[in-house]
Design a protein around this motif. Structure first.
Motif, PDB file in Angstrom:
ATOM      1  N   PRO A 162      23.616  24.871  -6.448  1.00  0.00           N
ATOM      2  CA  PRO A 162      22.656  23.621  -6.122  1.00  0.00           C
ATOM      3  C   PRO A 162      21.342  24.619  -6.961  1.00  0.00           C
ATOM      4  N   LYS A 163      20.142  23.688  -7.213  1.00  0.00           N
ATOM      5  CA  LYS A 163      18.947  23.937  -7.714  1.00  0.00           C
ATOM      6  C   LYS A 163      18.182  24.772  -7.289  1.00  0.00           C
TER       7      LYS A 163
ATOM      8  N   GLN B   4      15.077  24.967  -7.140  1.00  0.00           N
ATOM      9  CA  GLN B   4      13.625  23.912  -6.937  1.00  0.00           C
ATOM     10  C   GLN B   4      13.990  23.289  -6.648  1.00  0.00           C
ATOM     11  N   TYR B   5      15.144  22.298  -6.955  1.00  0.00           N
ATOM     12  CA  TYR B   5      15.589  20.698  -6.659  1.00  0.00           C
ATOM     13  C   TYR B   5      14.820  20.081  -6.053  1.00  0.00           C
ATOM     14  N   GLU B   6      14.189  19.004  -5.636  1.00  0.00           N
ATOM     15  CA  GLU B   6      12.856  18.726  -4.461  1.00  0.00           C
ATOM     16  C   GLU B   6      14.206  16.713  -4.259  1.00  0.00           C
ATOM     17  N   ALA B   7      14.704  17.044  -3.388  1.00  0.00           N
ATOM     18  CA  ALA B   7      15.382  15.424  -3.646  1.00  0.00           C
ATOM     19  C   ALA B   7      14.005  13.975  -3.417  1.00  0.00           C
TER      20      ALA B   7
END
Length: 198
Positions: free
Chosen positions: A178-179, A181-184
């Motif tokens: 998973p990334k 810095q990704y914010e769902a």
């Protein structure tokens, strides 16, 4: 009160009029002697009054706090209920039963005849499909037997699966980390969570 000569104060052009007989600067509104500088005492400042603390009253407050702490230590902490695991009482009511709508006799007969007709149609379709599959399998078996009598090599080649018969390529999802810095996205929602205080 200080008397200070500012830069914006207009100084008279005739400076000689301010000079005394002996050449010293005389007293005037623009020039003041150092000895005449005076300060006024701060009249509005007032020292803070110390509150008189009664030692008996302070001791009583401390004892009260100690009693409260002992009481909290004796009582076990209250568990917060998980509302997702409890079914509301209004859904447990067995009298809330939705009854089937009462259809007229003609409508119920029409639906029954339609269901029977649909069942006959699906049965006929299934039989035709099974018969077609059976005929195809039987024809394939007879063709393979005739081919085996002609050549064993051709028979073995016919039994091998042909990957080009159905040209279908598919690439499934690959495992990737998973990334960081990704914010769902949370979406829009109404927070109805109850807050419990102990």
């Amino acid at each position: 009160m200080f008397l200070v000569l500012s830069r914006q104060t207009a100084v008279p052009t005739n400076v000689s009029s301010l000079m005394g007989v002996d050449g010293h600067v005389s007293q005037g509104p623009w020039f003041a002697s150092v000895l005449t500088l005076k300060t006024s005492a701060p009249l509005r400042a007032e020292p803070k009054k110390k509150k008189k603390v009664d030692p008996r009253r302070e001791q009583m407050v401390r004892e009260r706090l100690k009693k409260k702490l002992k009481k909290l230590e004796r009582v076990p902490p209250e568990l917060i209920p998980i509302e997702d695991f409890t079914t509301p009482a209004k859904y447990m009511d067995e009298t809330r039963v939705r009854g089937a709508p009462q259809l007229p006799f003609e409508e119920s007969e029409r639906r029954a005849l339609l269901l029977k007709e649909w069942s006959r149609y699906k049965q006929t379709q299934h039989r035709a499909e099974m018969e077609a599959v059976g005929l195809a399998v039987e024809a394939q078996r007879e063709a393979l037997e005739e081919l085996r009598l002609e050549s064993e090599e051709l028979y073995q080649a016919a039994l091998r699966p042909d990957p080009l018969l159905f040209p279908f390529n598919h690439q499934g999802p690959s495992y990737t980390p998973p990334k960081a810095q990704y914010e769902a996205p949370e979406g829009k929602y109404n927070n109805i969570t109850k807050v419990y205080t102990q």
